[in-house]
Motif scaffolding. Structure first.
Motif, PDB file in Angstrom:
ATOM      1  N   UNK A 155       1.063  -1.011   0.516  1.00 55.87           N
ATOM      2  CA  UNK A 155      -0.108   0.159   0.076  1.00 55.87           C
ATOM      3  C   UNK A 155       0.845   1.655   0.311  1.00 55.87           C
ATOM      4  N   UNK A 156       1.617   1.336  -1.485  1.00 53.61           N
ATOM      5  CA  UNK A 156       2.835   2.525  -0.919  1.00 53.61           C
ATOM      6  C   UNK A 156       0.951   4.319  -1.095  1.00 53.61           C
ATOM      7  N   UNK A 157       1.948   4.834  -0.313  1.00 52.50           N
ATOM      8  CA  UNK A 157       1.020   6.231  -0.531  1.00 52.50           C
ATOM      9  C   UNK A 157       2.127   7.271  -1.493  1.00 52.50           C
ATOM     10  N   UNK A 158       1.132   8.040  -2.019  1.00 49.70           N
ATOM     11  CA  UNK A 158       1.590   8.877  -2.671  1.00 49.70           C
ATOM     12  C   UNK A 158       2.048  10.369  -2.517  1.00 49.70           C
ATOM     13  N   UNK A 159       3.146  10.536  -2.585  1.00 49.10           N
ATOM     14  CA  UNK A 159       3.970  11.998  -2.441  1.00 49.10           C
ATOM     15  C   UNK A 159       4.156  12.590  -3.344  1.00 49.10           C
ATOM     16  N   UNK A 160       3.452  14.098  -3.417  1.00 52.72           N
ATOM     17  CA  UNK A 160       3.955  14.789  -4.244  1.00 52.72           C
ATOM     18  C   UNK A 160       4.309  16.486  -3.905  1.00 52.72           C
ATOM     19  N   UNK A 161       5.195  17.053  -5.065  1.00 54.07           N
ATOM     20  CA  UNK A 161       5.779  17.625  -5.449  1.00 54.07           C
ATOM     21  C   UNK A 161       6.269  18.836  -6.269  1.00 54.07           C
ATOM     22  N   UNK A 162       5.887  20.320  -5.315  1.00 57.00           N
ATOM     23  CA  UNK A 162       5.828  21.445  -6.340  1.00 57.00           C
ATOM     24  C   UNK A 162       7.039  22.278  -6.023  1.00 57.00           C
ATOM     25  N   UNK A 163       7.924  22.463  -6.711  1.00 54.61           N
ATOM     26  CA  UNK A 163       9.440  22.766  -6.698  1.00 54.61           C
ATOM     27  C   UNK A 163       9.328  23.636  -7.530  1.00 54.61           C
ATOM     28  N   UNK A 164       9.042  25.629  -7.014  1.00 53.82           N
ATOM     29  CA  UNK A 164       9.689  26.519  -7.863  1.00 53.82           C
ATOM     30  C   UNK A 164      10.933  27.327  -7.422  1.00 53.82           C
ATOM     31  N   UNK A 165      11.269  28.600  -7.601  1.00 53.26           N
ATOM     32  CA  UNK A 165      12.040  29.204  -7.679  1.00 53.26           C
ATOM     33  C   UNK A 165      12.104  29.818  -6.001  1.00 53.26           C
ATOM     34  N   UNK A 212       6.031   7.801   7.085  1.00 52.41           N
ATOM     35  CA  UNK A 212       7.167   7.966   7.662  1.00 52.41           C
ATOM     36  C   UNK A 212       8.279   8.978   7.420  1.00 52.41           C
ATOM     37  N   UNK A 213       8.706   8.503   6.410  1.00 51.81           N
ATOM     38  CA  UNK A 213      10.029   9.516   5.940  1.00 51.81           C
ATOM     39  C   UNK A 213       9.984  11.199   5.901  1.00 51.81           C
ATOM     40  N   UNK A 214       8.053  11.422   5.709  1.00 47.47           N
ATOM     41  CA  UNK A 214       8.773  12.788   6.576  1.00 47.47           C
ATOM     42  C   UNK A 214       8.212  12.981   7.528  1.00 47.47           C
ATOM     43  N   UNK A 215       7.584  12.617   8.125  1.00 47.59           N
ATOM     44  CA  UNK A 215       7.514  12.793   9.669  1.00 47.59           C
ATOM     45  C   UNK A 215       9.303  12.977  10.065  1.00 47.59           C
ATOM     46  N   UNK A 216      10.203  11.855   9.561  1.00 49.01           N
ATOM     47  CA  UNK A 216      11.079  11.350  10.038  1.00 49.01           C
ATOM     48  C   UNK A 216      12.213  12.919   9.901  1.00 49.01           C
TER      49      UNK A 216
END
Length: 323
Positions: free
Chosen positions: A98-108, A120-124
């Motif tokens: 059960x993989x969870x999606x992690x979305x990134x919007x990166x700008x300047x 858990x990776x984001x919590x760490x």
């Protein structure tokens, strides 16, 4: 307050950072130095108006971020880069596939991330920020999070490899009824994991090619390293799937061999007792003219001959190594 906002941090670009109040997020302009990180959680059946109306992000990208079924990919735009990665769910009672999606919007001057379930990776990563380990650039932050996501995949794939080793050890002496369900689960999990993480390599590699100044050579190398590790995981999952199929083939072959042996024994028994049954039935008919009808020793003579015949057939089959 921005609906669904979990974390807001302002980084100074020199290794420092601080938590930003929700009012600052809504009212202050983007920083001139450093960058702002906003982390959201998707809320089911909620519009999340701030993201849709005030984030200044393309509505199509917002719709994709709020879609939990997005596959890992990277798309470059004129005003930023959009990256989707998959994170393994290590929380209690969660299935490894059960993989969870992690979305990134990166700008300047800003990074906006969104998760659908706790990761858990984001919590760490947030815990590291609170201990003073803050990124200097957007590229460093994305590379750090990508490596944390990959490290958790490593533990899941290693556990699957251990399960495959255990099943292979049990094939020789274990019961097929116990091994087959576990083999099926192992194969299903490996196939599902591979389908989700295989595109992650292309997404990370594509993002590492971004030529904006906020992603440096060290960040590119870390992103490529994460992509290479994902490639290794994909190869290991292919190996696990093939090993699971081989375990199933071995169990099926062993079951077929046992069935053939049982059928052979049944055939031998049938060949031995079929003529005995015929003879005993023939002499058991209640009609006149049966040989030995008047001789009181006929029963014992016929019984002796039948036993001798059965032992003779058994000796012949033993010489032929049929059983």
């Amino acid at each position: 307050m921005a609906e669904g906002l979990l974390e807001a941090w302002l980084f100074d670009g020199k290794g420092g950072g601080r938590i930003v109040a929700s009012g600052e997020v809504l009212e202050e302009p983007l920083p001139q130095n450093g960058f702002l990180w906003l982390h959201f959680r998707a809320l089911p059946r909620r519009r999340q108006d701030w993201l849709r109306e005030r984030s200044r992000i393309d509505p199509l990208i917002i719709d994709s971020m709020l879609d939990d079924e997005s596959r890992p990919h990277c798309a470059m735009h004129a005003d930023g880069a959009y990256l989707v990665l998959r994170a393994v769910n290590l929380h209690r009672n969660a299935l490894p596939e059960e993989l969870q999606g992690v979305h990134f919007w990166v700008e300047e001057r800003r990074i906006v991330t969104l998760q659908h379930e706790p990761v858990s990776a984001i919590a760490d990563f947030i815990d590291a920020l609170r201990r003073g380990r803050c990124p200097r650039t957007q590229g460093e932050m994305v590379a750090d999070l990508a490596m944390r996501l990959v490290e958790r995949l490593d533990s899941v794939v290693a556990a699957l490899m251990d399960q495959a080793d255990e099943l292979e050890d049990e094939v020789a002496g274990g019961q097929a009824s116990d091994i087959m369900p576990r083999q099926a689960i192992l194969r299903r999990v490996s196939i599902k994991l591979r389908r989700h993480i295989a595109p992650q390599r292309e997404a990370l590699t594509h993002f590492s090619l971004e030529d904006d100044p906020w992603i440096g050579p060290k960040d590119r190398n870390r992103l490529r390293d994460a992509a290479d590790r994902v490639t290794r995981f994909t190869e290991e999952l292919d190996s696990i799937r093939e090993r699971a199929s081989l375990i199933r083939d071995q169990l099926v072959d062993r079951r077929a061999e046992q069935m053939n042996q049982s059928m052979l024994v049944l055939a031998v028994v049938t060949v031995v007792f079929a003529p005995l049954t015929f003879v005993s039935g023939l002499f058991g008919m209640n009609v006149g003219g049966i040989p030995g009808e008047e001789n009181p020793e006929s029963f014992w003579i016929i019984s002796f001959l039948l036993i001798a015949f059965a032992l003779g057939l058994a000796w012949v089959f033993r010489r032929m190594k049929l059983f």
